[in-house]
Write an enzyme that holds these catalytic residues in place. Structure first.
Site, PDB file in Angstrom:
ATOM      1  N   ASP A  28       0.871  -1.170   0.000  1.00  0.00           N
ATOM      2  CA  ASP A  28       0.000   0.000   0.000  1.00  0.00           C
ATOM      3  C   ASP A  28       0.920   1.236   0.000  1.00  0.00           C
ATOM      4  O   ASP A  28       2.113   1.117   0.308  1.00  0.00           O
ATOM      5  CB  ASP A  28      -0.859  -0.064   1.279  1.00  0.00           C
ATOM      6  CG  ASP A  28      -1.557   1.240   1.577  1.00  0.00           C
ATOM      7  OD1 ASP A  28      -2.306   1.711   0.713  1.00  0.00           O
ATOM      8  OD2 ASP A  28      -1.330   1.801   2.676  1.00  0.00           O
ATOM      9  N   ASP A  30      -0.082   5.254   0.785  1.00  0.00           N
ATOM     10  CA  ASP A  30      -0.286   6.272   1.833  1.00  0.00           C
ATOM     11  C   ASP A  30      -0.452   5.616   3.195  1.00  0.00           C
ATOM     12  O   ASP A  30      -1.305   4.758   3.381  1.00  0.00           O
ATOM     13  CB  ASP A  30      -1.526   7.116   1.505  1.00  0.00           C
ATOM     14  CG  ASP A  30      -1.283   7.984   0.288  1.00  0.00           C
ATOM     15  OD1 ASP A  30      -0.761   9.092   0.437  1.00  0.00           O
ATOM     16  OD2 ASP A  30      -1.604   7.518  -0.831  1.00  0.00           O
ATOM     17  N   ASP A 206      -2.193  -0.052   5.799  1.00  0.00           N
ATOM     18  CA  ASP A 206      -2.485   0.613   7.075  1.00  0.00           C
ATOM     19  C   ASP A 206      -3.944   0.953   7.305  1.00  0.00           C
ATOM     20  O   ASP A 206      -4.306   1.398   8.387  1.00  0.00           O
ATOM     21  CB  ASP A 206      -1.699   1.939   7.167  1.00  0.00           C
ATOM     22  CG  ASP A 206      -2.298   2.989   6.242  1.00  0.00           C
ATOM     23  OD1 ASP A 206      -2.429   2.703   5.036  1.00  0.00           O
ATOM     24  OD2 ASP A 206      -2.677   4.064   6.731  1.00  0.00           O
TER      25      ASP A 206
HETATM   26  O1  LIG Z   1      -4.454   2.936  -0.679  1.00  0.00           O
HETATM   27  P1  LIG Z   1      -3.523   4.033  -0.313  1.00  0.00           P
HETATM   28  O2  LIG Z   1      -2.239   4.017  -1.092  1.00  0.00           O
HETATM   29  O3  LIG Z   1      -3.270   4.116   1.157  1.00  0.00           O
HETATM   30  O4  LIG Z   1      -4.279   5.379  -0.747  1.00  0.00           O
HETATM   31  C1  LIG Z   1      -5.451   5.776  -0.024  1.00  0.00           C
HETATM   32  C2  LIG Z   1      -5.743   7.233  -0.297  1.00  0.00           C
HETATM   33  O5  LIG Z   1      -4.542   7.942   0.014  1.00  0.00           O
HETATM   34  C3  LIG Z   1      -4.553   9.353  -0.179  1.00  0.00           C
HETATM   35  O6  LIG Z   1      -5.292   9.942   0.881  1.00  0.00           O
HETATM   36  C4  LIG Z   1      -4.717   9.689   2.153  1.00  0.00           C
HETATM   37  O7  LIG Z   1      -3.383  10.253   2.197  1.00  0.00           O
HETATM   38  C5  LIG Z   1      -3.326  11.681   2.105  1.00  0.00           C
HETATM   39  C6  LIG Z   1      -1.857  12.094   2.068  1.00  0.00           C
HETATM   40  O8  LIG Z   1      -1.168  11.657   3.204  1.00  0.00           O
HETATM   41  C7  LIG Z   1      -4.071  12.295   3.285  1.00  0.00           C
HETATM   42  O9  LIG Z   1      -4.062  13.729   3.187  1.00  0.00           O
HETATM   43  C8  LIG Z   1      -5.522  11.784   3.280  1.00  0.00           C
HETATM   44  O10 LIG Z   1      -6.206  12.256   4.443  1.00  0.00           O
HETATM   45  C9  LIG Z   1      -5.559  10.258   3.275  1.00  0.00           C
HETATM   46  O11 LIG Z   1      -6.884   9.779   3.157  1.00  0.00           O
HETATM   47  C10 LIG Z   1      -5.062   9.727  -1.559  1.00  0.00           C
HETATM   48  O12 LIG Z   1      -5.271  11.101  -1.627  1.00  0.00           O
HETATM   49  C11 LIG Z   1      -6.306   8.959  -1.961  1.00  0.00           C
HETATM   50  O13 LIG Z   1      -6.571   9.190  -3.337  1.00  0.00           O
HETATM   51  C12 LIG Z   1      -6.064   7.470  -1.767  1.00  0.00           C
HETATM   52  O14 LIG Z   1      -7.192   6.723  -2.144  1.00  0.00           O
END
Ligand SMILES: O=P(O)(O)OC[C@H]1O[C@H](O[C@H]2O[C@H](CO)[C@@H](O)[C@H](O)[C@H]2O)[C@H](O)[C@@H](O)[C@@H]1O
Length: 274
Positions: A28, A30, A206
């Protein structure tokens, strides 16, 4: 399939040593490879981590993939100069190890009015952020927590109008995505393809969006690792993103030891793969 969730954060059981096996790694992004920050566009993955991913990928004959809610376009920017197999938008986009791309699309008669509605409603909630990904939409409220319930209600009302769509809650975000797109399905698809097939899957994530991935990996007798606190189907834990980086270092130093041992035994290359 076992569906028990547990919060074993306090125990942080040691991860199994990745010796003597052939593994496929799914990461993953983020909250796992990158720290969570307020602005999604400002996220980066440290260059030494990308270097390690490249080394790992070479050692695993290419069986290292990103599995993320982000689009493949964004993932390519984040992972540059690496070009990895990827599942983007929770599996609505897939790029295999040969570079073939598959993408779920939303008919214009759904996407156009839905985007217009979301733009209008989100613009009335200052501090919220709408991320349009073509076939999916992320409604962020990290910088406007007061609107959390309103944003969730908006997402619920949107999917009530379009049965082809479903909700994916995450960290300070709720996403509207096509039904059937999830990280478990994405990992299962990769595991049927070269170079993943026949390997033991390792998935590290996560967030709630990673739970289907953990379940899929558990069902394949793989290694599921959750980063951080909270109930999870994952069998192992790491406390934070920094520990993921350390874990990667450890895997690679094990790999180096294997290569050195093989060299000593004059069987170069025999132990150089995971
Ligand atoms: O599946 P992932 O790689 O974990 O992506 C999930 C989402 O991640 C991003 O949003 C998240 O991270 C941002 C930056 O740290 C944060 O600001 C936000 O609150 C989190 O939800 C991304 O913007 C999404 O498009 C992804 O789906």
């Amino acid at each position: 399939m076992t569906t028990v969730t547990q919060d074993n954060t306090a125990e942080t059981p040691p991860l199994p040593a990745l010796e003597g096996g052939r593994y496929a790694f799914f990461f993953d992004v983020d909250g796992t490879l990158a720290e969570l920050i307020p602005e999604p566009d400002d996220v980066t993955i440290p260059s030494h981590v990308l270097d390690n991913m490249q080394t790992l990928s070479t050692a695993c004959e290419g069986a290292v993939a990103l599995v993320s809610g982000r689009s493949i376009e964004q993932l390519d920017q984040l992972a540059s100069p690496l070009s990895l197999p990827m599942a983007g938008v929770h599996g609505a986009e897939m790029r295999d190890a040969q570079g073939h791309l598959q993408r779920t699309t939303l008919p214009a008669e759904i996407a156009t009015p839905l985007l217009a509605m979301l733009e209008k409603e989100m613009s009335a909630m200052p501090g919220t952020l709408l991320e349009a990904k073509g076939m999916a939409f992320a409604l962020h409220y990290r910088q406007a927590m007061a609107y959390q319930h309103q944003v969730l209600a908006l997402a619920e009302s949107a999917i009530a109008q379009f049965p082809q769509l479903t909700l994916q809650p995450g960290k300070c975000v709720v996403e509207i995505k096509p039904l059937g797109a999830d990280k478990g399905a994405a990992i299962k698809t990769f595991m049927q393809q070269s170079p993943f097939i026949g390997r033991t899957p390792v998935f590290i994530g996560d967030d709630l969006t990673d739970e289907k991935g953990f379940q899929a990996v558990n069902a394949m007798q793989g290694i599921s690792v959750k980063v951080g606190v909270g109930k999870s189907h994952a069998r192992y834990r790491l406390k934070q993103v920094a520990d993921v980086y350390t874990w990667l270092d450890e895997i690679l130093s094990l790999l180096k030891q294997n290569i050195e041992q093989s060299t000593k035994q004059n069987t170069v290359g025999k132990g150089s793969r995971l």
